[in-house]
Design a protein around this motif. Structure first.
Motif, short mmCIF file in Angstrom:
data_model
loop_
_atom_site.label_atom_id
_atom_site.label_comp_id
_atom_site.label_asym_id
_atom_site.label_seq_id
_atom_site.Cartn_x
_atom_site.Cartn_y
_atom_site.Cartn_z
N PHE A 137 0.85 -1.19 0.00
CA PHE A 137 0.00 0.00 0.00
C PHE A 137 0.89 1.24 0.00
O PHE A 137 2.10 1.15 0.24
N LEU A 139 0.40 5.35 1.53
CA LEU A 139 -0.43 6.35 2.18
C LEU A 139 -0.13 7.74 1.62
O LEU A 139 0.99 8.24 1.78
N ASN A 168 -4.64 5.87 -1.82
CA ASN A 168 -3.80 4.70 -1.57
C ASN A 168 -3.30 4.20 -2.92
O ASN A 168 -4.07 3.69 -3.74
N TRP A 170 -1.79 1.55 -4.48
CA TRP A 170 -1.44 0.14 -4.35
C TRP A 170 -0.32 -0.22 -5.32
O TRP A 170 -0.35 0.19 -6.49
N ALA A 222 -1.26 4.78 9.02
CA ALA A 222 -1.53 3.56 8.25
C ALA A 222 -1.52 2.37 9.18
O ALA A 222 -0.64 2.25 10.06
N THR A 264 3.98 9.12 -1.38
CA THR A 264 3.84 8.40 -0.12
C THR A 264 4.60 9.08 1.00
O THR A 264 5.75 9.51 0.83
N CYS A 270 4.52 3.12 3.62
CA CYS A 270 4.35 1.92 2.78
C CYS A 270 5.29 0.86 3.33
O CYS A 270 6.21 1.15 4.10
N LEU A 294 -6.18 3.59 6.07
CA LEU A 294 -5.43 4.84 6.03
C LEU A 294 -6.30 5.94 6.63
O LEU A 294 -7.45 6.11 6.22
#
Length: 336
Positions: A137, A139, A168, A170, A222, A264, A270, A294
């Motif tokens: 992930f 944030l 997010n 991914w 997170a 991020t 992450c 998050l």
């Protein structure tokens, strides 16, 4: 003001959000009004749309609907503005001994374009991408562009901000690592899913968090399966959202509804950052069943469950590159 998109009685609606945290309700906007429509207008138009909805539409609890990504953006740019994140991820993704931040990072707020068709809502399930064994992930906070602009002056870029939402990004780290060795990307390592939500918050609601340098000092958090793995302040970014908008608009246009991610955050925003710092995959990559939450102060929370995705063995085989000659002429209608 806050604006959401949701499935309400089988149809997609854009709605004003009201109520206290944890007890929010939606009031559908008039007709087919969308966030892009509101973003392209002035502040007064968004206020009028909200006032009409609060007066004229029934209150529907957020808990009773499926939240969709709050905007359908023409484009999504994702920046990389947190130095601490770069330090850790360079070690993890590139395998560079000692890591380090490239000097070019300090010269401009670098971004890449990601997939606007891969957006998922605040509570949607997220499948593991095909062939991925290192799912992660990221944030972030995203700004949604309001007024269109080209070659925007950073000092005036606040006029082009419609609002903010949680993002997010991914990431399939093993796919990303492979493709970036070709000096392009990220691409397939990133385009399977991007969460946006739960709604868009207009700047007036967040001005109280702005610090003396113009950054929004929002707390970021997170967690995986209820256990916190990272936290930071949004104000630790190297550039403001206004500076990101200005840079994105150099020599081109930003349009209403465009989404620009902050990149991020640091301090566990992450898994890859933690892997790089610790020299091992600790915590382990995301697996089906993990729930990633998050939280962004002043905006809200998104929470997605990771589920199994398509198996490579069930997908059409993509062949490897064929060995080719480097001949430059044809002979008798055939390559010579």
């Amino acid at each position: 003001m806050r604006f959401a998109r949701a499935l309400l009685q089988g149809r997609e609606v854009t709605a004003a959000v009201a109520g206290d945290p944890g007890a929010e309700v939606l009031h559908a906007l008039r007709g087919t009004t969308t966030v892009v429509d509101l973003a392209g207008g002035d502040h007064g138009a968004a206020r009028e749309a909200t006032d009409w909805a609060l007066r004229s539409s029934d209150a529907v609890p957020v808990s009773s609907v499926r939240l969709l990504p709050p905007v359908q953006p023409p484009s999504v740019r994702d920046f990389v503005t947190f130095e601490e994140h770069v330090e850790g991820v360079v070690r993890s993704v590139d395998g560079a001994a000692g890591g380090g931040v490239a000097p070019e990072w300090y010269q401009a707020p670098t971004f890449y374009f990601t997939n606007p068709h891969g957006l998922v809502g605040a509570h949607d399930d997220v499948p593991v991408p095909p062939g991925c064994a290192a799912f992660d992930f990221e944030l972030e906070v995203a700004v949604v562009v309001g007024a269109a602009g080209r070659d925007v002056d950073p000092a005036r870029a606040a006029r082009h901000v419609f609002g903010y939402t949680v993002l997010n990004d991914w990431s399939a780290r093993d796919l990303q690592r492979r493709e970036m060795k070709v000096n392009l990307g990220p691409a397939k390592g990133k385009d399977s899913a991007t969460t946006l939500g739960p709604w868009i918050v207009t700047p007036d609601e967040l001005e109280g968090f702005r610090d003396e340098e113009g950054f929004l000092a929002l707390r970021l958090r997170a967690s995986i399966d209820g256990e916190q793995v990272g936290h930071d302040l949004l104000s630790n970014a190297g550039w403001t959202f206004e500076e990101m908008i200005a840079y994105a608009s150099r020599g081109t246009w930003v349009r209403p509804g465009d989404v620009l991610g902050s990149g991020t955050c640091g301090n566990g925003g992450c898994l890859a950052e933690l892997w790089g710092r610790r020299g091992r995959q600790d915590p382990p990559p995301l697996r089906p069943g993990n729930v990633v939450r998050l939280d962004v102060e002043g905006i809200g929370s998104v929470e997605n469950r990771v589920v199994a995705g398509s198996d490579l063995t069930d997908l059409p085989v993509v062949p490897r590159a064929r060995a080719r000659s480097r001949r430059r002429e044809r002979n008798g209608g055939r390559a010579a």
